[in-house]
Design a protein around this motif. Structure first.
Motif, mmCIF file in Angstrom:
data_model
loop_
_atom_site.group_PDB
_atom_site.id
_atom_site.type_symbol
_atom_site.label_atom_id
_atom_site.label_comp_id
_atom_site.label_asym_id
_atom_site.label_seq_id
_atom_site.Cartn_x
_atom_site.Cartn_y
_atom_site.Cartn_z
ATOM 1 N N GLN A 151 0.844 -1.197 0.000
ATOM 2 C CA GLN A 151 0.000 0.000 0.000
ATOM 3 C C GLN A 151 0.878 1.246 0.000
ATOM 4 O O GLN A 151 0.654 2.183 -0.766
ATOM 5 C CB GLN A 151 -0.896 -0.016 1.251
ATOM 6 N N GLY A 180 -5.659 -2.755 2.043
ATOM 7 C CA GLY A 180 -5.882 -2.637 0.605
ATOM 8 C C GLY A 180 -5.536 -3.861 -0.234
ATOM 9 O O GLY A 180 -5.573 -3.792 -1.464
ATOM 10 N N ARG B 377 -3.917 3.227 6.418
ATOM 11 C CA ARG B 377 -3.160 3.038 5.178
ATOM 12 C C ARG B 377 -1.964 3.979 5.075
ATOM 13 O O ARG B 377 -1.027 3.712 4.316
ATOM 14 C CB ARG B 377 -4.089 3.212 3.974
#
Lengths: 445, 445
Positions: A151, A180, B377
């Motif tokens: 990611q 992700g 993330r």
């Protein structure tokens, strides 16, 4: 006068700037990998369909130190240097005269030591313009680590997760999704390898070897896709030496050095990560530090395996590696320690064991979970099941030392937390965990 | 010249040696608690059936600093001082000119800020010879923290866990069992309070207020049992100030001070923990640091509640506290943020809000989980759902500052990790999380 502390912390400015490559110091260099079809030694180009070239160079390097690239150091600094703890609570519970230290790798984003290699692997692939990576994961520690690394560096990731763990540890899958990545239970019907396994055994709970076959197949069939492995290979073990390099500095802060270094053993990255920098002291300074790898009794490649050339995967697509192995089609019992259910040992560790420079022990899971529970209640951190194998061995070594009237300094690698493995603790608390003996079973033909 | 770092780490020798009691500096002192039956101000003796005397003394203290006992400091040193991070990844993703820092409390054994008060509460009870403690828990963070603390100090613990979370978060229950506590879904049939709720609503998913009623009832009925609360009360908020006291030193290391301090708001301990030491700067040095508490739109006691005397529990057994409340029988919507589903706000925070010395905002859960996902993330750490409320507010404040051409320094409390809350992330990723408006519902009579 050095004061005893609970934990020894390095500033991020003290992060090691290079990894340690033990090959430079090994008395017998590792044998080369062989081509799966021709059985001839492999060159770097043979590995190029699977790995980024910088990783291949590291795989075959004889250089003692390899610089850590600046962007990797930047990512390391988010969670490294990791703390070294003195296990005062565990020592007290064990009533031991020995000193116990542990390096805690569970503070990383994904909760284990795996980001130490996931980050450089994703970085070198990104440098080479790779768009997609495939990988396998057992308990999910590796998949989570690589998901976050991919990611960060903008690479798509497909994870083939051993079905047993996929079912036991749904949160690990969600964590990978959160970062992700796409996750599939292995064996799957997305590959020829997975389909073939399912044809032979529709109820297959999978294994790391099978998941590797699936991930490797996809990489071989697509020039834009590379493969990544979370253990076993030389470059993976290299990256993990950051653990021991830090621990060495921290033991110095504590005013001591370990008599023994203990780590759980799956493919070798956990053990190598903490042990190799201390073996360096043995090689370079004539040290006598015992480095002990601990594996499950039911998956005992180090203590009952054979040293020979074998495949890294179940189907037989990877290069042949010179290693201790139970056979590439060995199917381990369904023990609650996904990260240790692998048939073979990394090449470097295998050579060191063959040469008598390290030792290996095997443990049953009930003894290990009991040690893990004691650790949780006395140190507060719930250990990953993998780490409980090291803790059980630590308890045994401390007891042996006490009985011999000795005071040892023991260091072990607490490679991760067990937050996603609590169903295993639940079964242990309920008395439902079963010990398995080793049976040389293999997958149905 | 101070270099920007990823994280600012204090040595354990720099751990603050006392907690900060904001009462000493408040322009309007908090109103006294009232007896639930007589409605007269309570004395310390009235609280003695529920709490250890040292905790009661802290509850009513006007002293500015209260020494942290040595055994508590020793336990703190296992995970404290906690790191302060610069959120370079989040800043980049938000494209903001502002600087964002976060104090990370998820590295504690149980994964949140709750051990900061669990440890002293268990310690003072142990000193007084208490054999058993009862408590409630929402998401389970508090229950896990107290389980470990009670295990350490040799006290039996019974945890009443809000049924909604008990079902949503089975791993939290196992974690408490692993630390040695007994856990029951609340409402339960083990108490008159729980039985009464179940009679009115057999499908009740519970609430913190109900679970408190159960735990308090058991303590009141047994002289050997005391009760412990994980938020709201003055002594709990006091213990949590260790967070902000450390953060202040770490912001100094970073060569700056926050313009605003942001934290999620349940009962107040999270917010108070990080904000009170910075409010001290406002009080003592004429600082202008904005301290912002963020609560769920569907449980908005700070932004839509009424300031009045109300019970801390649903049934009405606790003392009456002067606070912002939605009514003690308010039942919040089933949002995925157990720690914020409470009808009232702690007395100290309520008084500060009434006096305009802090501010409050409300957020919907989809906005918060989106912010949490972005944080995971970009920063790697999966935040507890509670913490996502702070992150969403941080993103809003950074955007406002950018639009105004300003560069702000923002500090927030990342109070815990979300490892046990991944089912909520899964629902968010699948688009299944529902936003709720505030409806002043209450439990069926």
């Amino acid at each position: 006068m050095i004061t005893s502390k609970h934990k020894y912390i390095l500033d991020e400015s003290e992060l090691p700037k290079s990894w340690y490559n033990i090959v430079a110091d090994m008395p017998n260099k590792p044998l080369p990998p062989l081509h799966p079809a021709t059985k001839q030694p492999l060159g770097p180009d043979d590995l190029a369909p699977l790995f980024a070239m910088e990783l291949i160079k590291q795989e075959v390097s004889f250089e003692r130190y390899i610089d850590i690239p600046e962007p990797v150091l930047e990512m390391y600094k988010r969670y490294r240097p990791s703390p070294l703890y003195r296990a005062f609570g565990l020592e007290k519970a064990l009533k031991t005269r020995s000193k116990i230290f542990y390096k805690y790798e569970g503070g990383s984003s994904s909760g284990s030591h795996k980001p130490n290699t996931a980050i450089p692997q994703a970085y070198y692939n990104m440098l080479q313009g790779v768009k997609r990576i495939t990988t396998e994961t057992g308990a999910g520690q590796w998949g989570c680590a690589l998901s976050y690394a991919c990611q960060h560096f903008g690479i798509d990731l497909e994870v083939y997760m051993v079905k047993l763990s996929y079912d036991q540890k749904p949160y690990r899958k969600i964590m990978m999704n959160t970062y992700g990545a796409n996750v599939y239970a292995s064996p799957s019907n997305r590959t020829a390898a997975g389909s073939e396994i399912l044809r032979r055994d529709p109820q297959s709970s999978g294994s790391l070897g099978i998941a590797i076959s699936e991930a490797v197949e996809l990489a071989l069939n697509d020039p834009e896709t590379k493969y990544a492995l979370g253990s076993v290979l030389n470059h993976v073990l290299l990256h993990q030496t950051i653990i021991g390099l830090e621990a060495e500095k921290q033991m110095e802060m504590a005013g001591t050095m370990p008599d023994m270094v203990i780590a759980p053993f799956g493919g070798g990255s956990n053990f190598a990560g903490i042990a190799f920098p201390f073996l360096r002291k043995n090689f370079q300074e004539g040290g006598q530090i015992d480095c002990i790898a601990v594996e499950p009794t039911s998956c005992p490649k180090l203590t009952k395996g054979e040293f020979k050339y074998d495949f890294g995967d179940t189907i037989g697509m990877t290069p042949l590696l010179p290693m201790y192995t139970l056979g590439h089609d060995f199917v381990p019992a369904d023990i609650h320690v996904g990260g240790l259910r692998y048939h073979g040992a990394g090449v470097l560790v295998s050579q060191l064991l063959k040469d008598g420079l390290i030792s290996a022990k095997a443990k049953q899971q009930n003894e290990c979970f009991a040690a893990g529970l004691l650790f949780a209640r006395t140190e507060g951190i719930i250990p990953a099941p993998e780490a409980t194998y090291a803790i059980a061995q630590v308890a045994e070594e401390a007891k042996k030392a006490d009985e011999a009237g000795l005071e040892k300094t023991i260091l072990f690698n607490l490679c991760g937390h067990g937050h996603f493995d609590l169903s295993a603790y639940e079964q242990f608390l309920a008395g439902k965990l079963v010990d398995h003996v080793y049976e040389p079973t293999s997958i149905a033909k």
